[in-house]
Design an enzyme around this catalytic site. Structure first.
Site, PDB file in Angstrom:
ATOM      1  N   VAL A   2     -31.543 -12.877 -58.756  1.00  0.00           N
ATOM      2  CA  VAL A   2     -30.499 -13.019 -59.510  1.00  0.00           C
ATOM      3  C   VAL A   2     -29.242 -13.418 -58.482  1.00  0.00           C
ATOM      4  O   VAL A   2     -29.017 -12.645 -57.612  1.00  0.00           O
ATOM      5  CB  VAL A   2     -30.150 -11.846 -60.291  1.00  0.00           C
ATOM      6  CG1 VAL A   2     -28.829 -12.428 -61.591  1.00  0.00           C
ATOM      7  CG2 VAL A   2     -31.384 -11.785 -61.607  1.00  0.00           C
ATOM      8  N   ASP A  56     -40.435  -4.123 -73.086  1.00  0.00           N
ATOM      9  CA  ASP A  56     -40.288  -3.874 -71.455  1.00  0.00           C
ATOM     10  C   ASP A  56     -39.176  -2.949 -71.243  1.00  0.00           C
ATOM     11  O   ASP A  56     -38.542  -3.260 -70.304  1.00  0.00           O
ATOM     12  CB  ASP A  56     -40.555  -4.896 -70.549  1.00  0.00           C
ATOM     13  CG  ASP A  56     -41.046  -4.468 -69.167  1.00  0.00           C
ATOM     14  OD1 ASP A  56     -41.415  -3.178 -69.123  1.00  0.00           O
ATOM     15  OD2 ASP A  56     -40.743  -5.090 -68.124  1.00  0.00           O
ATOM     16  N   LYS A  87     -30.689 -16.986 -62.717  1.00  0.00           N
ATOM     17  CA  LYS A  87     -31.956 -16.314 -62.390  1.00  0.00           C
ATOM     18  C   LYS A  87     -33.060 -17.191 -61.617  1.00  0.00           C
ATOM     19  O   LYS A  87     -33.371 -18.169 -62.272  1.00  0.00           O
ATOM     20  CB  LYS A  87     -32.511 -15.362 -63.435  1.00  0.00           C
ATOM     21  CG  LYS A  87     -33.575 -14.683 -63.223  1.00  0.00           C
ATOM     22  CD  LYS A  87     -33.969 -13.716 -64.513  1.00  0.00           C
ATOM     23  CE  LYS A  87     -35.187 -13.146 -64.304  1.00  0.00           C
ATOM     24  NZ  LYS A  87     -35.793 -12.096 -65.416  1.00  0.00           N
ATOM     25  N   GLY A 129     -35.882  -8.525 -58.802  1.00  0.00           N
ATOM     26  CA  GLY A 129     -37.016  -7.704 -59.641  1.00  0.00           C
ATOM     27  C   GLY A 129     -38.153  -8.303 -59.041  1.00  0.00           C
ATOM     28  O   GLY A 129     -38.352  -9.156 -58.104  1.00  0.00           O
ATOM     29  N   GLY A 130     -39.248  -7.767 -59.965  1.00  0.00           N
ATOM     30  CA  GLY A 130     -40.398  -8.380 -59.502  1.00  0.00           C
ATOM     31  C   GLY A 130     -40.677  -9.731 -59.751  1.00  0.00           C
ATOM     32  O   GLY A 130     -41.643 -10.439 -59.095  1.00  0.00           O
ATOM     33  N   GLY A 159     -29.018  -9.428 -57.094  1.00  0.00           N
ATOM     34  CA  GLY A 159     -30.068  -8.657 -57.577  1.00  0.00           C
ATOM     35  C   GLY A 159     -31.393  -9.189 -57.336  1.00  0.00           C
ATOM     36  O   GLY A 159     -31.704 -10.322 -57.562  1.00  0.00           O
TER      37      GLY A 159
END
Length: 324
Positions: A27, A139, A42, A22-23, A20
């Protein structure tokens, strides 16, 4: 520099494959060769950030590790370790076979209200545990909710979390979070607190059943317009929430004092789930004059979102409008 797949971090975590992104990071699935278990690791995204941005990103990873290490809860993704490899900090996390909620919504479509209530119950429990140790997530959004293959929801990414009284955490004065999921008071410049986490949970569930956040998106009027709607608390009325509508309204109260606490949200959402899951006695006709034998039961059905069972004057029970 070669990619991380195949590398061994800190002499024990062998990176296997990406799972995965993200910004702020990517990961990977990895193997803890010391304990012989699967973990997730991560890695930060540092490309293009510049020296200042890279330093802030490194700090975020350390903050996430410090915040999440204070939490031990089945609905929070556990952080096992923070290791530094080639001057880069890596988080070592619990491996959860899962998809993010935003990915679920894209791939499977919107959630029905009862499924959304189950997700909300799990994440509210995670927030209640965080708030009990003075951690504010700041968040909560679909991208930070993992839906496990077993259906259990877990909260992840404490990178901008704030711990009460800890000056080393990200400044509580900053407007942090994702604009579409901000609480109105945060958009007005008030520091995020436990109540704003609860609002963000409500906004997340709203997106899950309605298809868009409660204030719309940046694309509609740009960021200033979105923040203006957030600050006014101008929530678009929900139309698909069904039995989730009542709890959702309490999560999305503009006034933080009238909003559910995380613990109250757990209670309300659990009650909704249990009520909808419980079998309901449905009879095909009027109750006979002779009493029903003790312990006898008719076949039950689950209540649907369309309406609760109703009882007419002659004693029959029907799932929607009484036939009598």
């Amino acid at each position: 520099m070669p990619g991380p797949v195949g590398r061994v971090l800190a002499g024990r975590y062998r990176v296997v494959a990406p799972i995965g992104a993200g910004g702020m990071g990517v990961v990977f699935r990895a193997t803890d060769e010391l304990l012989e278990r699967t973990v997730a690791v991560k890695q930060l995204r540092l490309t293009g950030l510049g020296p200042v941005g890279a330093a802030q990103a490194r700090r975020r990873v350390m903050l996430e590790g410090q915040a999440a290490a204070r939490l031990h809860h089945p609905n929070v993704v556990s952080i096992f370790d923070v290791v530094v490899e080639r001057d880069e900090p890596w988080l070592v996390l619990e491996y959860v076979p899962s998809r993010t909620l935003d990915r679920v919504l894209v791939e499977d479509g919107l959630l029905d209200p009862l499924t959304a209530a189950r997700v909300g119950r799990d994440i509210a429990a995670a927030l209640a545990a965080a708030h009990a140790v003075d951690i504010v997530h700041r968040d909560v959004k679909p991208a930070n909710v993992l839906i496990g293959d077993d259906g259990v929801a877990k909260l992840t990414d404490f990178g901008i979390a704030r711990v009460a009284g800890d000056g080393s955490m990200v400044s509580s004065d900053a407007l942090v979070g994702t604009p579409a999921y901000l609480a109105p008071e945060v958009a007005r410049g008030i520091a995020a607190g436990a109540a704003s986490d609860v609002f963000a949970l409500g906004a997340t569930l709203y997106k899950a059943v309605e298809g868009a956040p409660p204030f719309g998106t940046v694309d509609e009027t740009g960021l200033p317009g979105l923040l203006g709607r957030v600050a006014r608390g101008a929530v678009h009325p929900a139309v698909r929430a069904g039995p989730l509508g009542g709890p959702l309204a309490r999560l999305l109260e503009t006034d933080p004092a009238k909003r559910f606490s995380a613990a109250a949200a757990v209670e309300a959402l659990s009650e909704l789930v249990e009520r909808q899951d419980a079998p309901t006695e449905v009879l095909a006709g009027p109750i006979p004059a002779a009493p029903v034998r003790s312990g006898a039961r008719r076949p039950g059905v689950r209540q649907g979102a369309a309406g609760a069972a109703a009882e007419c004057s002659s004693g029959c029970r029907w799932r929607s409008s009484p036939p009598c």
